[in-house]
Enzyme design. Structure first.
Site, PDB file in Angstrom:
ATOM      1  N   ASP A  21      89.393 -25.286  70.457  1.00  0.00           N
ATOM      2  CA  ASP A  21      90.099 -24.423  69.504  1.00  0.00           C
ATOM      3  C   ASP A  21      89.458 -24.502  68.111  1.00  0.00           C
ATOM      4  OD1 ASP A  21      91.973 -22.631  68.679  1.00  0.00           O
ATOM      5  OD2 ASP A  21      93.607 -24.067  68.513  1.00  0.00           O
ATOM      6  N   GLY A  24      87.645 -19.285  65.448  1.00  0.00           N
ATOM      7  CA  GLY A  24      87.986 -18.206  64.511  1.00  0.00           C
ATOM      8  C   GLY A  24      88.048 -18.733  63.090  1.00  0.00           C
ATOM      9  N   ARG A  34      84.855 -13.243  63.581  1.00  0.00           N
ATOM     10  CA  ARG A  34      85.318 -14.278  64.526  1.00  0.00           C
ATOM     11  C   ARG A  34      84.312 -14.494  65.654  1.00  0.00           C
ATOM     12  NH1 ARG A  34      90.592 -15.836  64.473  1.00  0.00           N
ATOM     13  NH2 ARG A  34      90.520 -16.125  66.730  1.00  0.00           N
ATOM     14  N   HIS A  38      82.770 -17.917  67.866  1.00  0.00           N
ATOM     15  CA  HIS A  38      82.653 -18.154  69.318  1.00  0.00           C
ATOM     16  C   HIS A  38      81.208 -18.475  69.693  1.00  0.00           C
ATOM     17  CE1 HIS A  38      86.778 -17.099  69.689  1.00  0.00           C
ATOM     18  NE2 HIS A  38      86.613 -15.814  69.428  1.00  0.00           N
ATOM     19  N   SER A  66      92.056 -17.850  77.975  1.00  0.00           N
ATOM     20  CA  SER A  66      93.363 -17.995  78.637  1.00  0.00           C
ATOM     21  C   SER A  66      93.886 -16.627  79.078  1.00  0.00           C
ATOM     22  CB  SER A  66      94.362 -18.648  77.677  1.00  0.00           C
ATOM     23  OG  SER A  66      94.798 -17.696  76.732  1.00  0.00           O
ATOM     24  N   SER A  67      94.859 -16.653  79.986  1.00  0.00           N
ATOM     25  CA  SER A  67      95.467 -15.388  80.443  1.00  0.00           C
ATOM     26  C   SER A  67      96.043 -14.634  79.248  1.00  0.00           C
ATOM     27  CB  SER A  67      96.618 -15.650  81.423  1.00  0.00           C
ATOM     28  OG  SER A  67      96.388 -16.766  82.212  1.00  0.00           O
ATOM     29  N   LEU A 132      77.431 -33.628  87.340  1.00  0.00           N
ATOM     30  CA  LEU A 132      78.682 -33.246  86.670  1.00  0.00           C
ATOM     31  C   LEU A 132      79.300 -31.992  87.296  1.00  0.00           C
ATOM     32  CD1 LEU A 132      80.600 -33.521  84.125  1.00  0.00           C
ATOM     33  CD2 LEU A 132      79.055 -31.891  83.015  1.00  0.00           C
ATOM     34  N   ARG A 196      91.843 -31.743  72.405  1.00  0.00           N
ATOM     35  CA  ARG A 196      92.057 -30.424  71.799  1.00  0.00           C
ATOM     36  C   ARG A 196      91.579 -30.484  70.353  1.00  0.00           C
ATOM     37  NH1 ARG A 196      96.607 -25.860  72.226  1.00  0.00           N
ATOM     38  NH2 ARG A 196      95.719 -24.488  70.656  1.00  0.00           N
ATOM     39  N   ILE A 203      99.620 -27.899  74.592  1.00  0.00           N
ATOM     40  CA  ILE A 203      98.856 -27.783  75.839  1.00  0.00           C
ATOM     41  C   ILE A 203      98.453 -26.318  76.065  1.00  0.00           C
ATOM     42  CG2 ILE A 203      98.934 -28.155  78.354  1.00  0.00           C
ATOM     43  CD1 ILE A 203      99.180 -30.778  76.954  1.00  0.00           C
ATOM     44  N   SER A 204      99.235 -25.373  75.510  1.00  0.00           N
ATOM     45  CA  SER A 204      98.930 -23.943  75.599  1.00  0.00           C
ATOM     46  C   SER A 204      98.665 -23.458  77.019  1.00  0.00           C
ATOM     47  CB  SER A 204      97.743 -23.577  74.691  1.00  0.00           C
ATOM     48  OG  SER A 204      98.082 -23.806  73.351  1.00  0.00           O
ATOM     49  N   GLU A 215      95.802 -38.666  79.004  1.00  0.00           N
ATOM     50  CA  GLU A 215      95.943 -39.098  77.614  1.00  0.00           C
ATOM     51  C   GLU A 215      95.575 -37.897  76.755  1.00  0.00           C
ATOM     52  OE1 GLU A 215      97.008 -42.106  76.697  1.00  0.00           O
ATOM     53  OE2 GLU A 215      97.175 -42.737  78.786  1.00  0.00           O
TER      54      GLU A 215
HETATM   55  C1  FPP Z   1      89.544 -20.661  70.735  1.00  0.00           C
HETATM   56  O1  FPP Z   1      89.295 -20.595  69.331  1.00  0.00           O
HETATM   57  C2  FPP Z   1      88.318 -20.357  71.495  1.00  0.00           C
HETATM   58  C3  FPP Z   1      88.197 -19.375  72.454  1.00  0.00           C
HETATM   59  C4  FPP Z   1      89.303 -18.492  72.834  1.00  0.00           C
HETATM   60  C5  FPP Z   1      86.899 -19.117  73.132  1.00  0.00           C
HETATM   61  C6  FPP Z   1      86.103 -20.351  73.501  1.00  0.00           C
HETATM   62  C7  FPP Z   1      84.817 -19.941  74.118  1.00  0.00           C
HETATM   63  C8  FPP Z   1      83.625 -20.517  73.877  1.00  0.00           C
HETATM   64  C9  FPP Z   1      83.421 -21.675  72.967  1.00  0.00           C
HETATM   65  C10 FPP Z   1      82.425 -19.985  74.602  1.00  0.00           C
HETATM   66  C11 FPP Z   1      82.098 -20.841  75.808  1.00  0.00           C
HETATM   67  C12 FPP Z   1      81.223 -20.078  76.722  1.00  0.00           C
HETATM   68  C13 FPP Z   1      81.176 -20.223  78.078  1.00  0.00           C
HETATM   69  C14 FPP Z   1      80.356 -19.331  78.911  1.00  0.00           C
HETATM   70  C15 FPP Z   1      81.978 -21.233  78.758  1.00  0.00           C
HETATM   71  P1  FPP Z   1      90.152 -19.559  68.460  1.00  0.00           P
HETATM   72  O2  FPP Z   1      89.452 -18.258  68.452  1.00  0.00           O
HETATM   73  O3  FPP Z   1      91.567 -19.532  68.963  1.00  0.00           O
HETATM   74  O4  FPP Z   1      90.080 -20.237  67.043  1.00  0.00           O
HETATM   75  P2  FPP Z   1      91.198 -20.136  65.892  1.00  0.00           P
HETATM   76  O5  FPP Z   1      92.384 -20.919  66.363  1.00  0.00           O
HETATM   77  O6  FPP Z   1      90.517 -20.791  64.730  1.00  0.00           O
HETATM   78  O7  FPP Z   1      91.483 -18.690  65.652  1.00  0.00           O
END
Ligand code: FPP
Length: 262
Positions: A21, A24, A34, A38, A66-67, A132, A196, A203-204, A215
Site C-alpha cells: 500500500d 498513490g 498515481r 504503481h 483487489s476485487s 520460491l 502491510r 487486512i482489507s 503475525e
Molecule cells: C496500493 O497502493 C497498490 C495497488 C493497488 C497496486 C499494487 C501493484 C503493484 C505494486 C504492481 C505489481 C505488479 C505485478 C505484475 C505483480 P494505493 O494505490 O492504494 O496507494 P495509496 O493508498 O497511497 O493511494
C-alpha cells in the site's frame, strides 16, 4: 539484502504475505500521476521477490489488485492493467531463471484476453520450478475465496452423490481441513507473516481465512520506498514474536526447552 541476524535466519517465516500500500501517496508527494507510483512499486516488488528467493522463504503472496480496486477511476484501472501486462512480459524470463514458480489467485475472467494470456503463459513457463512460490493476488478478495470454496465443495458433494467411484463427501465430513482444501493456496503453508506498508492497519479482505494465525506487521513506509532494510526489519521483528497458536507462553517455553534437549 542487508544482513539478517543468525537468530532471524533460524526463525524465518515460511510464507510471507504483503499488502503493497502507498503507491498513490508516493506519487502525490512528488506531484506525479498515481500511475507513476504503481510503476515505482514494481521495483519494490522485484526487490522483495529477490530477497525471499535468496533467503529460501518458501512462499510470497502479494496483493496486486483487489476485487474492490475496480471502483478506482477508469484511467487508474486501465494504467494498472497495462502495467501488469508489461511487468509480466518483462519479468517472466528472469523469474523463471531464478527458479520462481508464479501463480495467480483471484477471478481472472474479468481481465482482458491479453492479460489472461500473459497470466497463463507466466504460470505455464514457471509451473515446474522448485524455488520460491510467488502467488500474485489479482482481482482477489478473501470473501470471494470463501464463497468460491463453498461452491466447489458443494459441487464435489453433488458429484460424489452420483459418482460411485468418487470419494464420499457428506455434510458430516466437512471440517476446517476439508473446507480449507477448496481455498486458494491450499497446497501452501498458511502465511506466518503479513506485512502491510502505507500506515493503515487493516487486512482489507486479503487472505482472511489463511491469515488466521499470521503475525501482523504494519509499517508507515510507502510501498515504493520499501527497502531491503525494511524487509530485514520485518524479519527481525517476526523472529522476536512468540507464536502461541492458542497455547500459553509457558507451554511454548517448555516445548522449546524440550526440543533444544532432543
Ligand atoms: C496500493 O497502493 C497498490 C495497488 C493497488 C497496486 C499494487 C501493484 C503493484 C505494486 C504492481 C505489481 C505488479 C505485478 C505484475 C505483480 P494505493 O494505490 O492504494 O496507494 P495509496 O493508498 O497511497 O493511494
Amino acid at each position: 539484502m542487508s544482513k539478517v541476524s543468525d537468530n532471524t535466519l533460524q526463525t524465518l517465516p515460511r510464507h510471507v504475505a504483503v499488502v503493497m500500500d502507498g503507491n498513490g501517496r508516493w506519487a502525490n508527494k512528488r506531484h506525479l500521476p498515481r500511475a507513476a507510483g504503481h510503476k515505482a512499486g514494481v521495483n519494490a516488488t522485484r526487490k522483495i521477490v529477490e530477497n525471499c528467493a535468496k533467503n529460501r522463504i518458501a512462499a510470497l503472496t502479494i496483493f496486486a489488485f483487489s476485487s474492490e480496486n475496480w471502483n478506482r477511476p477508469k484511467s487508474e484501472v486501465s494504467s494498472l492493467m497495462s502495467l501488469f501486462v508489461s511487468t509480466l512480459t518483462g519479468e517472466v524470463k528472469k523469474l523463471h531463471k531464478k527458479n520462481v514458480r508464479v501463480r495467480f489467485i483471484g477471478e481472472r475472467l474479468r481481465f482482458s484476453e491479453k492479460l489472461q494470456k500473459s497470466i497463463a503463459e507466466c504460470e505455464a513457463l514457471t509451473e515446474d520450478n522448485t524455488g520460491l512460490k510467488l502467488n500474485i493476488a489479482a482481482n482477489y478478495g478473501g470473501r470471494w475465496d470463501i464463497v468460491n470454496a463453498c461452491r466447489s465443495l458443494i459441487s464435489s458433494m453433488q458429484d460424489s452423490a452420483t459418482d460411485t467411484d468418487a470419494a464420499s463427501l457428506d455434510v458430516q465430513s466437512i471440517d476446517e481441513q476439508l473446507f480449507g482444501s477448496f481455498l486458494s493456496l491450499s497446497d501452501t503453508p498458511e502465511p506466518d507473516l503479513l506485512i502491510r506498508t502505507g500506515g493503515e492497519q487493516r487486512i482489507s479482505n486479503f487472505l482472511i481465512w489463511q491469515l488466521a494465525y499470521a503475525e501482523l506487521y504494519f509499517v508507515d513506509t510507502l510501498w515504493p520506498d520499501f527497502s531491503d532494510q525494511d524487509f530485514s526489519d520485518a524479519l527481525d521483528w517476526f523472529a522476536g514474536r512468540q507464536r502461541r497458536f492458542g497455547k500459553t507462553g509457558q507451554q511454548i517455553q517448555q516445548e522449546q526447552a524440550t526440543a533444544a534437549i532432543e
